[in-house]
Design a protein around this motif. Structure first.
Motif, PDB file in Angstrom:
ATOM      1  N   ASP A 139       0.704  -1.202  -0.013  1.00 18.88           N
ATOM      2  CA  ASP A 139       0.126   0.057  -0.068  1.00 18.88           C
ATOM      3  C   ASP A 139       1.007   1.332   0.077  1.00 18.88           C
ATOM      4  OD1 ASP A 139      -2.678  -1.494  -0.037  1.00 18.88           O
ATOM      5  OD2 ASP A 139      -2.434  -1.674   2.535  1.00 18.88           O
ATOM      6  N   PHE A 142       2.445   1.920  -3.517  1.00 16.38           N
ATOM      7  CA  PHE A 142       1.537   2.102  -4.455  1.00 16.38           C
ATOM      8  C   PHE A 142       0.988   3.603  -4.205  1.00 16.38           C
ATOM      9  CE2 PHE A 142       0.363  -2.578  -5.846  1.00 16.38           C
ATOM     10  CZ  PHE A 142       1.369  -2.508  -6.751  1.00 16.38           C
ATOM     11  N   TRP A 184      -5.595  -2.902  -5.963  1.00 13.29           N
ATOM     12  CA  TRP A 184      -4.565  -2.007  -6.681  1.00 13.29           C
ATOM     13  C   TRP A 184      -4.287  -2.394  -8.063  1.00 13.29           C
ATOM     14  CZ3 TRP A 184      -3.183   2.285  -4.599  1.00 13.29           C
ATOM     15  CH2 TRP A 184      -2.929   2.609  -3.359  1.00 13.29           C
ATOM     16  N   LYS A 187      -4.929  -0.375 -11.328  1.00 13.23           N
ATOM     17  CA  LYS A 187      -5.393   1.134 -10.778  1.00 13.23           C
ATOM     18  C   LYS A 187      -4.386   2.140 -11.173  1.00 13.23           C
ATOM     19  CE  LYS A 187      -7.321   3.422  -6.748  1.00 13.23           C
ATOM     20  NZ  LYS A 187      -7.807   3.284  -5.360  1.00 13.23           N
TER      21      LYS A 187
END
Length: 437
Positions: A139, A142, A184, A187
């Motif tokens: 997380d 990204f 994700w 994305k």
């Protein structure tokens, strides 16, 4: 909005060993970008009248596609240049302690931000990145990549046989990976990779889970390590006694396919090379870390004889530089050690379109062709007095090779992401705008 960039432009869209027309060069070129996408490229004399109304920025130096790092570890950047051990001992002594710190999300955020800035400062705009076993390490990476509009592929590390503080379970590996994929994958400019660390850190049950995930999500990559170090290879052979070779271990769990990226491959059997080629899998060559950890020299001749797909990776922190120029220079030395000279145009291919093809993003980045995203870097051939002397009056091939051998982060004049300047040697980083969802 359209914008134009004028300067000397160079790209190598295909392996020049296979395609004599792979090198594209405009000594006085024009690159037209609209909404972050290349819409036209050619000689200035041919395009100037057609795009006379487009605001034009003239760039010094050599414009090349943004570098694509095919294998790098963001949690290891603060352990770069850690002394005194080959792979397995180095992991225990330096890397696993560093990765335990990523249990804290704030630490992951801080390192991810610094890591991506270092990539941009070195002209790298896309990368396949190892995080840690902690889901929030993905997380953090990204989210930081989206702030910079960078094309990044990553995925939670799977290692249920890892040390205390870094071990998950097969069930947790499955659930956290699926959650991350759904959160994700695709994305913006992000991609996902199922990421078992290497065969020794996962149980058979977890390797089966990795194979299940790769089968269930055919658009993700498989990213792991293969045949890096002789001691590692011996340990794999001792555990998997019925496997034909290291690659066969992965093959038995459904992890060898067209979207598989294996880092290193220093000690490959001919059988493994044949299997890599027929499956479409490929190798991210990491000469800096192979030298630093005493692992050996990648055999370009063997790989080429079997038609194995190749890219280039810095492998920081065993790799000692974020610079893909420096890494390409070490690749030349590694190849020459086995009497396989690496042409400078092929080296540029491996650092750009070759790595992009290995990561299955060559339709998006890597060669600055119309329809691709406008990620590029501007190389300064006069970045140092020695580089200036060596390149003055030199041919294109001589200048490119000098950059490859003598160049590093100092040779990066600017880095552009989607046609916007993200790094400037004189002023530093530009303002960042969060990418739209």
């Amino acid at each position: 909005m359209r914008k134009a960039f004028r300067g000397e432009i160079l790209s190598v869209a295909h392996d020049p060993r296979d395609d004599p027309d792979a090198v594209r060069h405009e000594a006085d070129g024009l690159l037209i970008v609209e909404d972050g996408i290349v819409v036209a490229r050619g000689h200035h004399a041919d395009l100037a009248d057609r795009f006379a109304d487009v605001p034009t920025e003239t760039l010094p130096g050599l414009i090349v596609p943004g570098f694509v790092d095919a294998h790098v570890h963001y949690p290891q950047m603060d352990r770069i240049a850690s002394h005194g051990a080959q792979l397995l001992d180095w992991l225990d002594r330096h890397i696993f302690p560093a990765e335990r710190a990523f249990a804290e999300r704030a630490h992951a955020d801080a390192v991810a931000s610094a890591f991506l800035d270092e990539l941009l400062r070195n002209g790298t705009t896309s990368a396949l990145v190892f995080p840690t076993v902690h889901a929030h390490s993905v997380d953090a990476l990204f989210e930081a990549a989206r702030e910079r509009n960078m094309r990044v592929i990553s995925g939670k590390v799977l290692m249920d046989l890892g040390p205390d503080g870094l071990a998950d379970t097969p069930d947790l590996a499955r659930s956290e990976t699926e959650d991350l994929i759904h959160r994700w994958r695709n994305k913006g400019r992000l991609g996902y990779a199922v990421t078992p660390r290497f065969a020794l850190t996962s149980s058979d049950d977890q390797l089966r889970v990795a194979g299940d995930l790769v089968a269930a999500y055919p658009d993700v990559l498989l990213h792991t390590h293969l045949s890096e170090n002789v001691h590692e290879c011996a340990a794999v052979a001792a555990r998997f006694t019925d496997a034909r070779d290291y690659l066969d271990v992965y093959d038995r769990f459904g992890l060898v396919g067209a979207r598989s990226v294996f880092a290193h491959g220093v000690h490959l059997s001919d059988r493994a090379c044949t299997r890599l080629a027929e499956s479409g899998a490929g190798v991210a060559v990491c000469p800096s870390s192979n030298l630093f950890l005493g692992s050996g020299f990648f055999d370009f001749g063997q790989a080429d004889a079997h038609g194995v797909r190749l890219g280039l990776g810095t492998d920081v922190g065993a790799g000692t530089s974020f610079s893909m120029l420096h890494t390409a220079g070490l690749a030349y030395q590694a190849a020459l050690a086995r009497e396989d000279p690496l042409d400078p145009f092929r080296a540029l291919y491996l650092a750009t379109a070759g790595s992009a093809a290995l990561l299955h993003i060559d339709d998006r980045v890597g060669s600055l062709e119309p329809g691709q995203e406008a990620d590029f870097t501007v190389l300064d051939c006069a970045a140092t007095p020695l580089l200036d002397r060596r390149t003055h009056g030199a041919t294109l091939a001589e200048r490119l090779f000098a950059l490859q051998i003598l160049g590093d982060d100092r040779a990066i004049y600017r880095t552009y992401v989607l046609g916007n300047c993200a790094w400037d040697k004189m002023t530093g980083f530009t303002a960042r705008i969060m990418e739209a969802s």
